[in-house]
Design a protein around this motif. Structure first.
Motif, mmCIF file in Angstrom:
data_model
loop_
_atom_site.group_PDB
_atom_site.id
_atom_site.type_symbol
_atom_site.label_atom_id
_atom_site.label_comp_id
_atom_site.label_asym_id
_atom_site.label_seq_id
_atom_site.Cartn_x
_atom_site.Cartn_y
_atom_site.Cartn_z
ATOM 1 N N LEU A 153 2.869 8.399 8.214
ATOM 2 C CA LEU A 153 2.461 7.180 7.520
ATOM 3 C C LEU A 153 3.267 6.900 6.261
ATOM 4 C CD1 LEU A 153 0.331 4.965 7.888
ATOM 5 C CD2 LEU A 153 -1.223 6.305 6.484
ATOM 6 N N SER A 154 3.677 7.932 5.542
ATOM 7 C CA SER A 154 4.323 7.710 4.244
ATOM 8 C C SER A 154 5.767 7.245 4.407
ATOM 9 C CB SER A 154 4.299 9.006 3.423
ATOM 10 O OG SER A 154 5.084 10.009 4.045
ATOM 11 N N VAL A 155 6.285 6.653 3.357
ATOM 12 C CA VAL A 155 7.673 6.219 3.316
ATOM 13 C C VAL A 155 8.560 7.437 3.104
ATOM 14 C CG1 VAL A 155 9.359 4.802 2.080
ATOM 15 C CG2 VAL A 155 7.019 3.973 2.400
ATOM 16 N N ASP A 156 9.536 7.624 3.963
ATOM 17 C CA ASP A 156 10.503 8.721 3.829
ATOM 18 C C ASP A 156 9.820 10.081 3.767
ATOM 19 O OD1 ASP A 156 13.046 9.836 3.666
ATOM 20 O OD2 ASP A 156 13.110 9.713 1.469
ATOM 21 N N SER A 157 8.759 10.262 4.561
ATOM 22 C CA SER A 157 8.077 11.559 4.686
ATOM 23 C C SER A 157 7.728 12.183 3.336
ATOM 24 C CB SER A 157 8.939 12.529 5.506
ATOM 25 O OG SER A 157 9.113 12.054 6.809
ATOM 26 N N GLY A 158 6.790 11.568 2.657
ATOM 27 C CA GLY A 158 6.361 12.082 1.364
ATOM 28 C C GLY A 158 6.665 11.149 0.215
ATOM 29 N N PHE B 117 0.804 -1.216 0.000
ATOM 30 C CA PHE B 117 0.000 0.000 0.000
ATOM 31 C C PHE B 117 0.838 1.268 0.000
ATOM 32 C CE2 PHE B 117 -2.853 -3.194 1.804
ATOM 33 C CZ PHE B 117 -3.994 -2.973 1.067
ATOM 34 N N LEU B 118 1.824 1.339 0.885
ATOM 35 C CA LEU B 118 2.593 2.569 1.059
ATOM 36 C C LEU B 118 3.917 2.557 0.318
ATOM 37 C CD1 LEU B 118 1.971 3.050 4.886
ATOM 38 C CD2 LEU B 118 0.812 4.215 2.998
ATOM 39 N N ILE B 119 4.257 1.440 -0.303
ATOM 40 C CA ILE B 119 5.515 1.321 -1.030
ATOM 41 C C ILE B 119 5.304 1.502 -2.524
ATOM 42 C CG2 ILE B 119 7.469 -0.220 -1.520
ATOM 43 C CD1 ILE B 119 6.983 -1.520 1.184
ATOM 44 N N ASN B 120 4.160 1.085 -3.008
ATOM 45 C CA ASN B 120 3.833 1.245 -4.422
ATOM 46 C C ASN B 120 3.443 2.698 -4.699
ATOM 47 O OD1 ASN B 120 2.694 1.221 -6.995
ATOM 48 N ND2 ASN B 120 1.773 -0.793 -6.730
ATOM 49 N N PRO C 172 6.866 7.003 -1.507
ATOM 50 C CA PRO C 172 8.149 6.774 -2.188
ATOM 51 C C PRO C 172 8.340 7.687 -3.398
ATOM 52 C CG PRO C 172 6.584 5.060 -2.767
ATOM 53 C CD PRO C 172 5.908 5.901 -1.737
ATOM 54 N N ASP C 173 9.539 8.236 -3.496
ATOM 55 C CA ASP C 173 9.915 9.106 -4.610
ATOM 56 C C ASP C 173 8.944 10.272 -4.766
ATOM 57 O OD1 ASP C 173 11.516 9.916 -6.711
ATOM 58 O OD2 ASP C 173 10.413 8.748 -8.205
ATOM 59 N N GLY C 174 8.535 10.859 -3.621
ATOM 60 C CA GLY C 174 7.662 12.029 -3.645
ATOM 61 C C GLY C 174 6.236 11.741 -4.053
ATOM 62 N N ALA C 175 5.818 10.477 -4.017
ATOM 63 C CA ALA C 175 4.479 10.108 -4.489
ATOM 64 C C ALA C 175 3.363 10.579 -3.570
ATOM 65 C CB ALA C 175 4.386 8.586 -4.668
ATOM 66 N N THR C 176 3.673 10.952 -2.342
ATOM 67 C CA THR C 176 2.645 11.386 -1.394
ATOM 68 C C THR C 176 2.946 12.751 -0.784
ATOM 69 O OG1 THR C 176 3.761 10.236 0.433
ATOM 70 C CG2 THR C 176 2.074 9.006 -0.771
ATOM 71 N N THR C 177 3.934 13.444 -1.302
ATOM 72 C CA THR C 177 4.306 14.711 -0.688
ATOM 73 C C THR C 177 3.216 15.763 -0.867
ATOM 74 O OG1 THR C 177 6.108 16.323 -0.439
ATOM 75 C CG2 THR C 177 5.468 15.739 -2.690
ATOM 76 N N VAL C 178 3.094 16.657 0.098
ATOM 77 C CA VAL C 178 2.139 17.762 0.062
ATOM 78 C C VAL C 178 2.889 19.042 0.416
ATOM 79 C CG1 VAL C 178 0.074 16.394 0.562
ATOM 80 C CG2 VAL C 178 1.481 17.242 2.450
ATOM 81 N N LEU C 179 2.253 20.176 0.202
ATOM 82 C CA LEU C 179 2.936 21.446 0.426
ATOM 83 C C LEU C 179 3.388 21.623 1.867
ATOM 84 C CD1 LEU C 179 0.937 24.014 -1.756
ATOM 85 C CD2 LEU C 179 3.281 23.205 -2.073
ATOM 86 N N ALA C 180 2.553 21.210 2.820
ATOM 87 C CA ALA C 180 2.941 21.352 4.226
ATOM 88 C C ALA C 180 4.202 20.547 4.525
ATOM 89 C CB ALA C 180 1.796 20.895 5.130
#
Length: 310
Positions: free
Chosen positions: A250-255, A164-167, A257-265
């Motif tokens: 929750l995300s891998v490496d804070s945002g 879930f969080l790696i893909n 994998p490879d920025g896939a979940t990063t947000v402005l905050a």
């Protein structure tokens, strides 16, 4: 003489009101308006947290609009702005309808399904948990091996585990799922309060006309709850512009994998407290402020409609 007395009473009245408003206005100016003004000023500088800030004008904003990570975060916010309000409101509306009027009519009153009181407590339960606790809880749910709640079941069924969080294709949607799970309970309560204000006679009239539960939901409940839905959409949109705590924990490496979940905050935090680029982080904060303000204004404008009186 009478005019002078009237003027004196008016001044006394407004002076009395001003004496009560003075303290809140001062506190709001110092602790809310002041920091915003400082952030706007700091966004025009280059500062690493020590020494004197160097004035650079709009250089941080020019750099911001050329930053690929910034635009990637904007794309994630667009997905959140569509998915989070739509899914949350749809689920919360359905639950609120079933808990308040879905059980039919008993004794001349519309009632919810059997056990609705218990379900209200269950749905609201995530609201009493801290965001960090929810994120840690879902780390266990999403764990990529058989020790995870979901993958443990899949492995026992002979299926391959889901990452879930790696893909990168699933990570953002997995986080959206957590945000929806956390928010639904509050909006069930909000919509329930709105439905409680709808007169029972309206549902009875619709029922006499042969309306089904689905027809009553779309033709009675939703139109009469439009103002509440509008507020819910704005609140959820503002939440979509945040999501920092869930992503950070929750995300891998804070945002990743490879920025896939990063947000402005997350990028504001990273630039300020990891890279010590406080001016650039403030520029991102200013951009986030105007994006949120623009979203709220557009939502209220687009969804504006004449109020329904009953």
């Amino acid at each position: 003489m009478r005019q002078g007395k009237h003027l004196s009473v008016t001044l006394s009245k407004y002076g009395f009101i001003a004496s009560f408003l003075a303290a809140p206005i001062i506190l709001y100016s110092v602790f809310v308006v002041g920091p915003y003004a400082q952030a706007f000023q700091l966004a025009m500088t280059e500062w690493r947290g020590i020494g004197t800030p160097k004035w650079v004008g709009f250089a941080n904003f020019e750099r911001l609009f050329q930053d690929e990570v910034f635009w990637k975060a904007i794309q994630h916010h667009l997905v959140l702005l569509l998915a989070l309000p739509l899914i949350t409101i749809a689920i919360a509306l359905f639950f609120a309808f079933m808990l308040n009027v879905g059980g039919g009519s008993r004794g001349g009153q519309r009632v919810g399904v059997r056990g609705s009181g218990f379900y209200r407590v269950v749905f609201f339960f995530p609201q009493v948990l801290a965001v960090a606790i929810i994120a840690v809880l879902f780390q266990t749910v999403y764990r990529p091996d058989e020790s995870g709640l979901i993958n443990g079941v899949l492995v026992k069924l002979g299926l391959d585990p889901i990452f879930f969080l790696i893909n990168p294709n699933l990570a953002l949607w997995s986080i959206i799922g957590v945000l929806v799970w956390q928010a639904v309970g509050f909006y069930v309560v909000l919509f329930s309060a709105g439905m409680a204000s709808i007169p029972t006679e309206i549902y009875e009239a619709a029922e006499l006309d042969g309306a089904s539960r689905i027809s009553m939901f779309f033709r009675v409940t939703i139109p009469l709850l439009w103002d509440t839905l509008q507020v819910a959409w704005v609140y959820l949109g503002i939440a979509a512009f945040d999501a920092f705590a869930i992503v950070a924990v929750l995300s891998v490496d804070s945002g990743g994998p490879d920025g896939a979940t990063t947000v402005l905050a997350m990028e504001i935090y990273r630039n300020a407290f990891v890279y010590n680029r406080y001016g650039y982080a403030s520029a991102m904060g200013v951009a986030l402020f105007f994006l949120t303000l623009t979203f709220a204004a557009l939502t209220l404008r687009v969804s504006k409609r004449e109020s329904v009186e009953y």
